[in-house]
Design an enzyme around this catalytic site. Structure first.
Site, short mmCIF file in Angstrom:
data_model
loop_
_atom_site.label_atom_id
_atom_site.label_comp_id
_atom_site.label_asym_id
_atom_site.label_seq_id
_atom_site.Cartn_x
_atom_site.Cartn_y
_atom_site.Cartn_z
N ARG A 47 0.83 -1.21 0.00
CA ARG A 47 0.00 0.00 0.00
C ARG A 47 0.86 1.26 0.00
NH1 ARG A 47 -3.69 -0.79 5.11
NH2 ARG A 47 -1.59 -1.44 5.67
N GLU A 128 -1.34 -23.34 4.26
CA GLU A 128 -0.88 -23.91 5.54
C GLU A 128 -0.72 -22.84 6.62
OE1 GLU A 128 0.07 -27.42 6.26
OE2 GLU A 128 -0.28 -26.40 8.16
N ILE A 135 3.09 -24.36 12.57
CA ILE A 135 2.81 -25.78 12.84
C ILE A 135 2.25 -26.46 11.59
CG2 ILE A 135 1.55 -27.39 14.32
CD1 ILE A 135 1.21 -25.10 16.34
N ASP A 200 -10.60 -14.80 15.43
CA ASP A 200 -9.42 -15.38 14.79
C ASP A 200 -9.45 -16.91 14.94
OD1 ASP A 200 -6.40 -15.05 13.86
OD2 ASP A 200 -6.36 -16.35 15.62
N LYS A 204 -10.02 -20.14 12.10
CA LYS A 204 -9.16 -21.32 12.03
C LYS A 204 -9.98 -22.59 12.23
CE LYS A 204 -5.25 -18.52 13.55
NZ LYS A 204 -4.53 -17.96 14.69
N GLY A 307 3.83 -14.92 14.29
CA GLY A 307 5.15 -14.30 14.16
C GLY A 307 5.62 -14.37 12.72
P1 NDP Z 1 0.84 -6.84 8.03
O1 NDP Z 1 -0.21 -5.84 8.36
O2 NDP Z 1 2.11 -6.80 8.77
O3 NDP Z 1 1.21 -6.70 6.48
C1 NDP Z 1 0.23 -6.51 5.48
C2 NDP Z 1 0.91 -6.15 4.17
O4 NDP Z 1 -0.08 -6.08 3.19
C3 NDP Z 1 1.63 -4.83 4.22
O5 NDP Z 1 2.84 -4.90 3.52
C4 NDP Z 1 0.68 -3.88 3.48
O6 NDP Z 1 1.33 -2.84 2.77
C5 NDP Z 1 0.08 -4.83 2.49
N1 NDP Z 1 -1.24 -4.40 2.04
C6 NDP Z 1 -2.33 -4.14 2.78
N2 NDP Z 1 -3.35 -3.78 2.00
C7 NDP Z 1 -2.90 -3.84 0.72
C8 NDP Z 1 -3.46 -3.58 -0.54
N3 NDP Z 1 -4.73 -3.19 -0.66
N4 NDP Z 1 -2.69 -3.73 -1.64
C9 NDP Z 1 -1.40 -4.12 -1.54
N5 NDP Z 1 -0.81 -4.38 -0.35
C10 NDP Z 1 -1.55 -4.23 0.75
O7 NDP Z 1 0.14 -8.26 8.11
P2 NDP Z 1 0.81 -9.66 8.53
O8 NDP Z 1 2.03 -9.86 7.75
O9 NDP Z 1 0.87 -9.75 10.00
O10 NDP Z 1 -0.33 -10.70 8.09
C11 NDP Z 1 -0.50 -11.05 6.74
C12 NDP Z 1 -1.43 -12.25 6.65
O11 NDP Z 1 -0.85 -13.33 7.35
C13 NDP Z 1 -2.81 -12.04 7.26
O12 NDP Z 1 -3.76 -12.74 6.51
C14 NDP Z 1 -2.68 -12.67 8.64
O13 NDP Z 1 -3.90 -13.12 9.16
C15 NDP Z 1 -1.77 -13.82 8.32
N6 NDP Z 1 -1.04 -14.35 9.44
C16 NDP Z 1 -0.26 -13.51 10.18
C17 NDP Z 1 0.44 -14.00 11.27
C18 NDP Z 1 1.31 -13.11 12.07
O14 NDP Z 1 1.89 -13.60 13.06
N7 NDP Z 1 1.48 -11.83 11.72
C19 NDP Z 1 0.34 -15.42 11.64
C20 NDP Z 1 -0.45 -16.22 10.76
C21 NDP Z 1 -1.13 -15.69 9.72
P3 NDP Z 1 2.14 -1.68 3.55
O15 NDP Z 1 3.34 -2.37 4.11
O16 NDP Z 1 2.51 -0.73 2.47
O17 NDP Z 1 1.22 -1.14 4.56
N1 HSE Z 2 -3.33 -13.02 16.22
C1 HSE Z 2 -3.03 -14.38 15.98
C2 HSE Z 2 -2.63 -15.02 17.32
C3 HSE Z 2 -1.92 -14.48 14.97
O1 HSE Z 2 -2.56 -14.36 18.35
O2 HSE Z 2 -2.45 -16.24 17.35
C4 HSE Z 2 -1.84 -15.80 14.30
O3 HSE Z 2 -2.95 -16.08 13.51
#
Ligand code: NDP
Ligand code: HSE
Length: 441
Positions: A47, A128, A135, A200, A204, A307
């Protein structure tokens, strides 16, 4: 002849995406050897590109154009949320690009549409990372246990709430203090509602139930209660029973009865489990999932459920699977939803209750309370009474029930709360016997 690279488009480069990019670069040679082809990142949609200047010309804000580009083989979606992720992934799949996603919210709400789009174009769809971070769980359920009949998948799939409940149990801290600590340490988000209200975990649970029972289950099908109302009194009540409280995601296959067909239940709520159960010792932000299958028996999966790097590990595992399929000219497993079992409403699910009441300590009170349980068809398993002062006129009564339909348990408690002899309902918790075979009894 040089092997053609697997060209990867990244959607998102945040906590998870940033780690995927780092590992793809740092471990390029090994990943290439395992996959049978090198990976090449051809574009990264974000974004706010100014935050990612180091990624240079790979950056784009036009995610829609990126996912259909001719030079893209696989799209990795780590944006999160429903839109624009859904539209982008449907466009990608329609264009024949394979998809790897970590997006539990989207998979739980509309996984069927993604699976159908993948089938229509012959592309792969892997996710996954959407359940329990690092996990390995979905692949074991979908592939390793494909020859078995899974009867239950139950576990701790949200690290934030497990951290909070563990802190409340270990130090006696209140829910508010434990949440503050979780926020300070970066486990809980500024708006922690998706975690603490159970959404959340419910996403799952929907994904797990869909795979385990070959039946489409969406987040709307999952009964969901969070941990906001768990009190120190609840934690103490559980300890008094030799139990701890965990936020559980429970997916069960319920056997057919004379009046109902075989069905599925998917639910999320805080529940008491015996302190001796393996899930009870899963503390902090860790996740663990207990799987029961007819032939395999009981299995437990444990590890880091969130993470950047742990989640990226799962994403990379999927990427290698997609690459191997491409190199060998095949496809990964398709969606399996042949069973089409009904999802039963929470009111019909057999549950057990632990009810702690402040009652008047006089003749007939115990019998009145026991009578209400009996009137609702709920059988009592144990009763314990202790005096709580007030000149001997008040007592604490703890009732633990056998399994009965949730609606009967809840109706009993509602009636008890209105009785003159009941001064207050201190705590109502469900009790989960995770080792039981079947739940009808
Ligand atoms: P973040 O908020 O850290 O990152 C989201 C990314 O998506 C950012 O780089 C953001 O851009 C980009 N983004 C958001 N909207 C848009 C858009 N419209 N177009 C293009 N890019 C966009 O999220 P996470 O990395 O934490 O999570 C990502 C996914 O992984 C989610 O589905 C989450 O549920 C899943 N997940 C996360 C875990 C975790 O521990 N964080 C664990 C397990 C699953 P910008 O950087 O420019 O803002
Ligand atoms: N918010 C979630 C948690 C991240 O606390 O487990 C992983 O989906």
């Amino acid at each position: 002849m040089a092997v053609k690279p697997i060209r990867v488009a990244m959607l998102g480069c945040g906590t998870v995406g940033g780690e995927v990019v780092r590992l793809l670069r740092e471990q390029a040679a090994e990943l290439s050897a395992r996959a049978g082809a090198p990976f090449e990142i051809v574009g990264i949609a974000v974004r706010r590109p100014h935050k990612h200047a180091e990624l240079g010309e790979l950056l784009t804000t036009d995610a829609s154009a990126l996912v259909t580009r001719d030079d893209v083989d696989v799209v990795v979606e780590v944006i999160g949320g429903i839109e624009p992720a859904r539209t982008l992934l449907l466009e990608a799949l329609k264009a024949g690009k394979s998809v790897v996603s970590a997006n539990k919210a989207l998979l739980a709400e509309d996984g069927a549409a993604l699976a159908e789009a993948a089938d229509a174009s012959g592309a792969d769809l892997y996710y996954e990372a959407s359940v329990a971070g690092a996990i390995p769980l979905l692949r074991p359920l979908r592939e390793s246990l494909a020859g078995d009949r899974i009867t239950r998948v139950a576990g701790i799939v949200n690290g934030t709430t497990n951290f909070i409940l563990s802190a409340m149990t270990a130090s006696g801290s209140s829910y508010a203090d434990a949440l503050e600590e979780a926020t300070r340490l970066g486990y809980a988000e500024a708006d922690p509602s998706a975690d603490v209200d159970g959404y959340d975990a419910a996403s799952k649970a929907a994904i797990l139930a869909t795979i385990a029972f070959h039946t489409r289950v969406t987040s709307a099908d999952v009964h969901c209660e969070g941990i906001r109302n768990v009190t120190s009194a609840d934690i103490a009540a559980a300890a008094g029973m030799g139990c701890v409280i965990k936020l559980l995601a429970i997916c069960e296959r319920l056997p057919a009865s004379e009046t109902a067909p075989e069905s599925v239940s998917a639910r999320v709520y805080p529940a008491m489990i015996p302190a001796t159960h393996p899930l009870a010792s899963v503390d902090g932000a860790f996740n663990a999932v207990f799987v029961e299958a007819d032939a395999a028996g009981q299995l437990m999966f444990y590890g880091q459920g969130a993470g950047g790097a742990p989640t990226a590990s799962a994403v990379l595992g999927d990427l290698v699977a997609v690459a191997r399929n491409k190199v060998m000219g095949g496809r990964g497993p398709r969606e399996s939803s042949y069973a089409r079992l009904p999802v039963i409403p929470m009111g019909s699910v057999p549950t057990r209750y632990h009810v702690s009441l402040d009652v008047a300590d006089r003749a007939g009170v115990l019998s009145t309370i026991a009578g209400e349980f009996a009137r609702h068809g709920v059988s009592i398993a144990a009763v314990r009474q202790t005096g709580v002062g007030n000149g001997g006129a008040a007592a604490r009564l703890v009732v633990v029930t056998h399994a009965a339909p949730e609606s009967a348990q809840a109706a009993t408690v509602a009636v008890l709360a209105g009785l003159d002899a009941v001064h207050g309902v201190d705590s109502v918790l469900r009790v989960e016997d995770l080792g039981r075979k079947g739940v009808a009894g």
